[in-house]
Scaffold this active site. Structure first.
Site, PDB file in Angstrom:
ATOM      1  N   SER A  24      12.764  63.290  -4.579  1.00 53.61           N
ATOM      2  CA  SER A  24      12.637  64.343  -3.640  1.00 53.61           C
ATOM      3  C   SER A  24      13.826  65.230  -3.544  1.00 53.61           C
ATOM      4  O   SER A  24      14.986  65.039  -3.272  1.00 53.61           O
ATOM      5  CB  SER A  24      12.728  63.734  -2.248  1.00 53.61           C
ATOM      6  OG  SER A  24      11.939  62.757  -2.077  1.00 53.61           O
ATOM      7  N   HIS A  55       8.360  67.111  -4.030  1.00 51.71           N
ATOM      8  CA  HIS A  55       7.889  66.465  -5.399  1.00 51.71           C
ATOM      9  C   HIS A  55       7.094  67.346  -6.198  1.00 51.71           C
ATOM     10  O   HIS A  55       5.745  67.586  -5.702  1.00 51.71           O
ATOM     11  CB  HIS A  55       7.196  65.190  -5.297  1.00 51.71           C
ATOM     12  CG  HIS A  55       8.198  64.144  -4.439  1.00 51.71           C
ATOM     13  ND1 HIS A  55       8.477  64.241  -3.212  1.00 51.71           N
ATOM     14  CD2 HIS A  55       8.832  63.203  -5.157  1.00 51.71           C
ATOM     15  CE1 HIS A  55       9.472  63.355  -2.977  1.00 51.71           C
ATOM     16  NE2 HIS A  55       9.580  62.661  -4.227  1.00 51.71           N
ATOM     17  N   HIS A  77       4.640  57.465  -4.048  1.00 52.54           N
ATOM     18  CA  HIS A  77       5.260  56.313  -3.522  1.00 52.54           C
ATOM     19  C   HIS A  77       4.308  55.365  -3.038  1.00 52.54           C
ATOM     20  O   HIS A  77       3.266  55.844  -2.913  1.00 52.54           O
ATOM     21  CB  HIS A  77       6.061  56.834  -2.540  1.00 52.54           C
ATOM     22  CG  HIS A  77       7.218  57.955  -2.508  1.00 52.54           C
ATOM     23  ND1 HIS A  77       6.618  59.224  -2.764  1.00 52.54           N
ATOM     24  CD2 HIS A  77       8.301  57.810  -2.795  1.00 52.54           C
ATOM     25  CE1 HIS A  77       7.820  59.920  -3.128  1.00 52.54           C
ATOM     26  NE2 HIS A  77       8.755  59.374  -3.023  1.00 52.54           N
ATOM     27  N   TYR A  79       4.059  54.099  -0.176  1.00 52.47           N
ATOM     28  CA  TYR A  79       3.530  54.295   1.142  1.00 52.47           C
ATOM     29  C   TYR A  79       2.610  55.519   1.068  1.00 52.47           C
ATOM     30  O   TYR A  79       1.779  55.645   2.060  1.00 52.47           O
ATOM     31  CB  TYR A  79       4.786  55.052   2.070  1.00 52.47           C
ATOM     32  CG  TYR A  79       5.201  56.273   1.787  1.00 52.47           C
ATOM     33  CD1 TYR A  79       4.807  57.536   1.744  1.00 52.47           C
ATOM     34  CD2 TYR A  79       6.760  56.068   1.200  1.00 52.47           C
ATOM     35  CE1 TYR A  79       5.526  58.545   1.412  1.00 52.47           C
ATOM     36  CE2 TYR A  79       7.476  57.317   0.626  1.00 52.47           C
ATOM     37  CZ  TYR A  79       6.867  58.606   0.925  1.00 52.47           C
ATOM     38  OH  TYR A  79       7.523  59.759   0.449  1.00 52.47           O
ATOM     39  N   GLU A  80       2.195  56.403   0.120  1.00 59.73           N
ATOM     40  CA  GLU A  80       1.281  57.238  -0.043  1.00 59.73           C
ATOM     41  C   GLU A  80      -0.235  56.419  -0.225  1.00 59.73           C
ATOM     42  O   GLU A  80      -1.185  57.073   0.219  1.00 59.73           O
ATOM     43  CB  GLU A  80       1.483  58.233  -1.167  1.00 59.73           C
ATOM     44  CG  GLU A  80       2.530  58.952  -0.933  1.00 59.73           C
ATOM     45  CD  GLU A  80       2.971  59.776  -2.469  1.00 59.73           C
ATOM     46  OE1 GLU A  80       2.382  60.911  -2.445  1.00 59.73           O
ATOM     47  OE2 GLU A  80       3.871  59.538  -2.804  1.00 59.73           O
ATOM     48  N   ALA A 107      16.249  59.840  -3.314  1.00 58.02           N
ATOM     49  CA  ALA A 107      17.456  60.226  -2.270  1.00 58.02           C
ATOM     50  C   ALA A 107      17.263  58.794  -1.533  1.00 58.02           C
ATOM     51  O   ALA A 107      16.244  58.292  -1.426  1.00 58.02           O
ATOM     52  CB  ALA A 107      16.629  61.318  -1.432  1.00 58.02           C
ATOM     53  N   MET A 202      12.808  54.487  -0.388  1.00 60.49           N
ATOM     54  CA  MET A 202      11.322  54.333  -0.431  1.00 60.49           C
ATOM     55  C   MET A 202      10.952  54.614  -1.644  1.00 60.49           C
ATOM     56  O   MET A 202       9.446  54.648  -1.772  1.00 60.49           O
ATOM     57  CB  MET A 202      10.797  55.371   0.648  1.00 60.49           C
ATOM     58  CG  MET A 202      11.353  55.042   1.835  1.00 60.49           C
ATOM     59  SD  MET A 202      10.309  56.445   3.187  1.00 60.49           S
ATOM     60  CE  MET A 202      11.460  56.380   4.513  1.00 60.49           C
ATOM     61  N   SER A 203      11.581  54.435  -2.795  1.00 60.98           N
ATOM     62  CA  SER A 203      11.137  54.591  -4.170  1.00 60.98           C
ATOM     63  C   SER A 203      11.783  53.615  -5.267  1.00 60.98           C
ATOM     64  O   SER A 203      12.606  52.784  -4.854  1.00 60.98           O
ATOM     65  CB  SER A 203      11.248  56.030  -4.364  1.00 60.98           C
ATOM     66  OG  SER A 203      12.596  56.266  -4.662  1.00 60.98           O
ATOM     67  N   ASN A 226      21.693  60.796   3.996  1.00 62.15           N
ATOM     68  CA  ASN A 226      21.958  60.728   5.508  1.00 62.15           C
ATOM     69  C   ASN A 226      22.533  59.243   5.612  1.00 62.15           C
ATOM     70  O   ASN A 226      22.589  58.383   4.663  1.00 62.15           O
ATOM     71  CB  ASN A 226      20.725  60.641   6.120  1.00 62.15           C
ATOM     72  CG  ASN A 226      19.754  59.674   5.625  1.00 62.15           C
ATOM     73  OD1 ASN A 226      19.203  60.042   4.623  1.00 62.15           O
ATOM     74  ND2 ASN A 226      19.611  58.732   6.354  1.00 62.15           N
ATOM     75  N   HIS A 238      12.576  64.136   7.431  1.00 65.00           N
ATOM     76  CA  HIS A 238      12.302  64.491   6.036  1.00 65.00           C
ATOM     77  C   HIS A 238      12.957  65.831   5.720  1.00 65.00           C
ATOM     78  O   HIS A 238      13.724  65.886   4.516  1.00 65.00           O
ATOM     79  CB  HIS A 238      10.954  64.530   5.617  1.00 65.00           C
ATOM     80  CG  HIS A 238      10.531  64.709   4.059  1.00 65.00           C
ATOM     81  ND1 HIS A 238      11.043  63.684   3.110  1.00 65.00           N
ATOM     82  CD2 HIS A 238      10.000  65.591   3.325  1.00 65.00           C
ATOM     83  CE1 HIS A 238      10.670  64.225   1.966  1.00 65.00           C
ATOM     84  NE2 HIS A 238      10.156  65.447   1.961  1.00 65.00           N
TER      85      HIS A 238
HETATM   86  N1  HPA Z   1      15.728  55.515   4.608  1.00 63.79           N
HETATM   87  C1  HPA Z   1      14.853  55.165   3.617  1.00 63.79           C
HETATM   88  N2  HPA Z   1      14.564  56.248   2.695  1.00 63.79           N
HETATM   89  C2  HPA Z   1      15.423  57.477   2.651  1.00 63.79           C
HETATM   90  C3  HPA Z   1      16.250  57.532   3.603  1.00 63.79           C
HETATM   91  C4  HPA Z   1      16.540  56.418   4.596  1.00 63.79           C
HETATM   92  O1  HPA Z   1      17.511  56.519   5.722  1.00 63.79           O
HETATM   93  N3  HPA Z   1      17.172  58.629   3.331  1.00 63.79           N
HETATM   94  C5  HPA Z   1      16.498  59.295   2.315  1.00 63.79           C
HETATM   95  N4  HPA Z   1      15.547  58.439   1.880  1.00 63.79           N
END
Ligand code: HPA
Length: 268
Positions: A24, A55, A77, A79-80, A107, A202-203, A226, A238
């Protein structure tokens, strides 16, 4: 026509040595490719539709400092679709094209309060917190993939050298895969910390498993966008992930370029 036949038709005799999957907001590296052929995932049977902003959904075949690489700009992903095997055909296609290793970026949120947005972590190991595998349903005993040493020592050493040469801080860390798409709860992040994670995301883990199953070496970089849930007052979103990824993408490009030069043996 299969994805591999289509790629061979569009880029005859192209033999990439390294495959990259850009996460991402991290696809800027693709702009540094020379003489690239770009193929939309939509044209490649079995490649995913990438529905997430940031993406791009293109396979780029080109070279970096003279070395042929195959770059996936975007991924799907878990989750998609609720299917963990969405990257099976892309990873196997790159393996069939002859790549020796797969470099994966993502990320991620930091579990360590001292490691803030903009940091880059070199993944040394992972924790699969989802309980699912992209190899569910694989028919033969090759599915019992050994994941010890999944993140290759030699490739990691090249990234550390590239980081040192460029003056970029690069710490090793453990990546914990959550399925998303919601962010984690503060209690989950406390649990992640206790379990030994340094970053959450998440990936990546499905692609790592698929790449190891395909016999490829792997390295992965997490761009910290973050502090994870409960560690800061900034609300998670996001948009914030994308903005922070954009800020870190230059350092990531320097690392990838420095790594590829070392991989090719141009620099030690
Ligand atoms: N959690 C999960 N996936 C992420 C995060 C997070 O804090 N930041 C970027 N992708």
């Amino acid at each position: 026509m299969s994805a591999i036949d289509l790629i061979r038709a569009r880029a005859p005799d192209f033999a990439p040595k390294v495959g990259l999957i850009l996460g991402s907001g991290l696809s800027g590296f693709a702009d540094t490719l020379d003489d690239g052929v770009a193929i939309s995932y939509a044209d490649l049977p079995g490649f995913p539709e990438t529905g997430v902003a940031g993406h791009a959904g293109r396979l780029l075949l080109g070279s970096v400092s003279g070395m042929p690489v195959a770059v996936m700009q975007g991924r799907t992903h878990y989750y998609e679709s609720g299917q963990a095997g969405g990257m099976k055909i892309p990873v196997r296609t790159l393996a069939a094209l002859g790549v020796e290793c797969m470099i994966i970026t993502n990320a991620a949120g930091s579990v360590n309060p001292g490691t803030g947005p903009g940091s880059i972590m070199l993944v040394s190991d992972h924790i699969n917190f989802t309980g699912v595998s992209p190899l569910f349903g694989e028919p033969d005993s090759a599915r019992f993939v050994d994941l010890c040493g999944a993140y290759d020592q030699n490739l990691r050493a090249m990234f550390h050298k590239a980081a040192a040469a460029a003056g970029i801080d690069l710490d090793d860390g453990v990546y914990m895969w959550f399925c998303g798409p919601n962010f984690e709860t503060p209690a989950e992040i406390r649990a992640a910390n206790i379990l030994g994670a340094d970053a959450v995301g998440m990936s990546t883990v499905p692609e790592v498993i698929l790449a190891r199953h395909a016999g490829l070496k792997v390295a992965a970089l997490s761009v910290i966008t973050n502090l994870a849930a409960g560690l800061s007052d900034t609300p998670l979103s996001h948009a914030q992930t994308m903005a922070a990824a954009d800020r870190a993408s230059q350092a990531l490009q320097i690392l990838l370029t420095g790594f590829l030069a070392r991989y090719q043996g141009q620099i030690r």
